[in-house]
Design an enzyme around this catalytic site. Sequence first.
Site, PDB file in Angstrom:
ATOM      1  N   VAL B  11       9.331  -8.485  -2.478  1.00  0.00           N
ATOM      2  CA  VAL B  11       7.619  -9.042  -2.142  1.00  0.00           C
ATOM      3  C   VAL B  11       7.818  -9.417  -2.084  1.00  0.00           C
ATOM      4  CG1 VAL B  11       5.502  -8.935  -0.933  1.00  0.00           C
ATOM      5  CG2 VAL B  11       6.463  -6.241  -1.583  1.00  0.00           C
ATOM      6  N   GLU B 174       7.446   6.188  -6.117  1.00  0.00           N
ATOM      7  CA  GLU B 174       7.363   5.642  -7.842  1.00  0.00           C
ATOM      8  C   GLU B 174       7.472   7.039  -8.508  1.00  0.00           C
ATOM      9  OE1 GLU B 174       5.390   2.228  -9.121  1.00  0.00           O
ATOM     10  OE2 GLU B 174       5.021   1.717  -6.660  1.00  0.00           O
ATOM     11  N   ASP B 185      -3.995   5.896  -3.250  1.00  0.00           N
ATOM     12  CA  ASP B 185      -3.451   4.773  -2.568  1.00  0.00           C
ATOM     13  C   ASP B 185      -4.229   4.361  -1.332  1.00  0.00           C
ATOM     14  OD1 ASP B 185      -1.380   1.894  -1.967  1.00  0.00           O
ATOM     15  OD2 ASP B 185      -0.967   3.688  -0.303  1.00  0.00           O
ATOM     16  N   LYS B 189      -7.243   2.164   0.961  1.00  0.00           N
ATOM     17  CA  LYS B 189      -6.621   1.584   2.136  1.00  0.00           C
ATOM     18  C   LYS B 189      -8.192   2.190   2.953  1.00  0.00           C
ATOM     19  CE  LYS B 189      -1.942   0.854   1.688  1.00  0.00           C
ATOM     20  NZ  LYS B 189      -0.603   1.897   1.085  1.00  0.00           N
ATOM     21  N   GLY B 286       8.594  -2.033   1.858  1.00  0.00           N
ATOM     22  CA  GLY B 286       9.823  -2.982   2.454  1.00  0.00           C
ATOM     23  C   GLY B 286       9.650  -4.458   2.056  1.00  0.00           C
TER      24      GLY B 286
END
Lengths: 379, 379
Positions: B11, B174, B185, B189, B286
């Site tokens: 990133v 992962e 995760d 969020k 990405g």
Amino acid sequence: MKVALLGYGNVGGGAYDIICEMKGGLAVKHILARSIRPGMEAVMTTDFKDILNDEEIEIVAETIGGLHPAYEYVTEALKAKKHIVSANKQLICHYYSELMALAGENGVQLRFTSWAGGGVPWLFNLIRAKRCDEITEISGIMNGTTNFILYSMTEKGLPFGAALSEAQRLGYAEAEPSADIDGNDAQRKCAISASVAFEGAVAEDSVDVFGIRHITDKDIRAFKKMGRVCKLMVKAKKHKDGISAYVEPALLPLSAPESSVTMNFNMTTLVGKNIGRLSLMGQGAGKYPTGSSLVQDMLDIKCNAIGPCAPKKAIRADNSLERHSYYLRTSAITAELRQLGQMVNGEYIITEPLTVSEMHAMAKRLQKSDPDMFFAGIE
Amino acid sequence: MKVALLGYGNVGGGAYDIICEMKGGLAVKHILARSIRPGMEAVMTTDFKDILNDEEIEIVAETIGGLHPAYEYVTEALKAKKHIVSANKQLICHYYSELMALAGENGVQLRFTSWAGGGVPWLFNLIRAKRCDEITEISGIMNGTTNFILYSMTEKGLPFGAALSEAQRLGYAEAEPSADIDGNDAQRKCAISASVAFEGAVAEDSVDVFGIRHITDKDIRAFKKMGRVCKLMVKAKKHKDGISAYVEPALLPLSAPESSVTMNFNMTTLVGKNIGRLSLMGQGAGKYPTGSSLVQDMLDIKCNAIGPCAPKKAIRADNSLERHSYYLRTSAITAELRQLGQMVNGEYIITEPLTVSEMHAMAKRLQKSDPDMFFAGIE
């Protein structure tokens, strides 16, 4: 910030209600209307000069629609250094370059997020994406009326006329629906969206357009057999040697995100070199969705957020740059047409890839002998 | 504006490339890395103090991940009145209230758009919508890894293990995939998105979560027979007496927009009283999509755009406020379970509506005798 509304119809009324409920930040001081409504004497006026000459008014929201007197009001307000927000489809498309330049000269902003996408912050997100990205493509369903008609035909098996009548009954289509069903509304949105994305004023008349006026329930049944869904799609793409931009019915696979856009919803998509594909889906029309986009434009002016820029050059779309297969249904089948591809069940031709400009030009010729012919792109 | 990057991984590297290509507005002066790369001696440092003590640095972009030393770096930078942008999942969730308050005290901004949604400007659009609207619901697919696994299982008929391996091979999952496949995760969020939407710090541990670790290809075949698609959904809603917030597999009709979200894409949705439903779909991860969100956060700081506010109060989700039917598959069928609804083919139960808290509590009990049990909501 003190605001004046020109017009108190559906969108103007929606924006008024939202601003009143927000309590803070914005205040409506004047509303220009044809006649003063009882109980609203303090805020309503029938004289535009009350707004133009009021130095407290920093933003004028134009929701009256049509070219005149909207054009005169907007140019006068810009010259008086008042920001403009507008939901007026015709005005923005006809005078895009001129009004953007006039706003720039006077150091004020012209914003029109609600203009394309209703409640969907499409143009705002497009402009925001461009800050750190190169936009290579835009596309989408930008006309809720035709999406509702195609959705009703596909889901309920209605013929075109019945689907249009239902859209009119529900207030999704106008009594005179030509601008929607012939694709001209989507054509305008294509031209302006491409202008914003590609930083040039894309000429509206260079955007090839073919609508859904002549689609039949038999066409829809054929598409179902093909495992496809028909949507009226806006498409614009950056090529090495220019820009393609067109509006046409498209046959999408069931798995395409656009295929699941129901009712009168819109879905607009940008493709950027960094961000990849980003799609927004929401209410393309309606009192409060569109009213909230208008209010968002005012709040963006208030906080001086990034906005549209005056176009740097004039662009004509070149649709010989884009090619794909087509579904072509016409009663005027000739030997020449048969050579374009494969005839299916004696009912329609699936063509080999043609350029978009070839197909649209051919359709204009075919319509002379078969006014009811229909085609749709297969990408 | 001069920027420092903490970390030069996927990133951070993406953000660096984008800033270099933008030419203007932002400049990367320092990159904190474990070791100096040849050719990057002028910009790279291994000492955080070079960044902290450089008064020219106005924005610090934290992309190192993990809680420590990220927490120490971020708090020191905020106290030195430097704005922070972060993509660090753990950090933002664990220290949300503290860091937002610290940013406020020091008159700087903390932004984390890339944190949820990768390239999708979800949190930005949520905050923007709130300016003139009341958010009543948020929902969506916020984890690309599990979407890729469910997509591969549904489209290719793969068993869970093979779909996970493919996701790992392609870099979508992962080596240790628990945080994704167990839903943690998405839970994070959900908590932060609900905190932003409903203006309170929603406690992460009050968000019920059930992942997809135990979904089988047999489950997927049963869903297909039901005409449904399974997606790991985040859901949060405002009720009269509180807020519900949970993460669970959900069986959606084929016509739901989320059903056509392929590969590792994300789709996030807000419902506002004025705007109605607004959905955003794009790349949830990405190098360049996430990097561009990080850069957008920097540009929003530069132009002082609207950002997240420090939460006003602590909130615990109350999932007894929400109820719907469930698909429940377990080998530990008891007479009590049979009374919950209808047994189908001796394989699974479709329950009568249960509260979300009842279902999640029951699953915890059932897992003791049947660790492979699975359930999914039907809304």
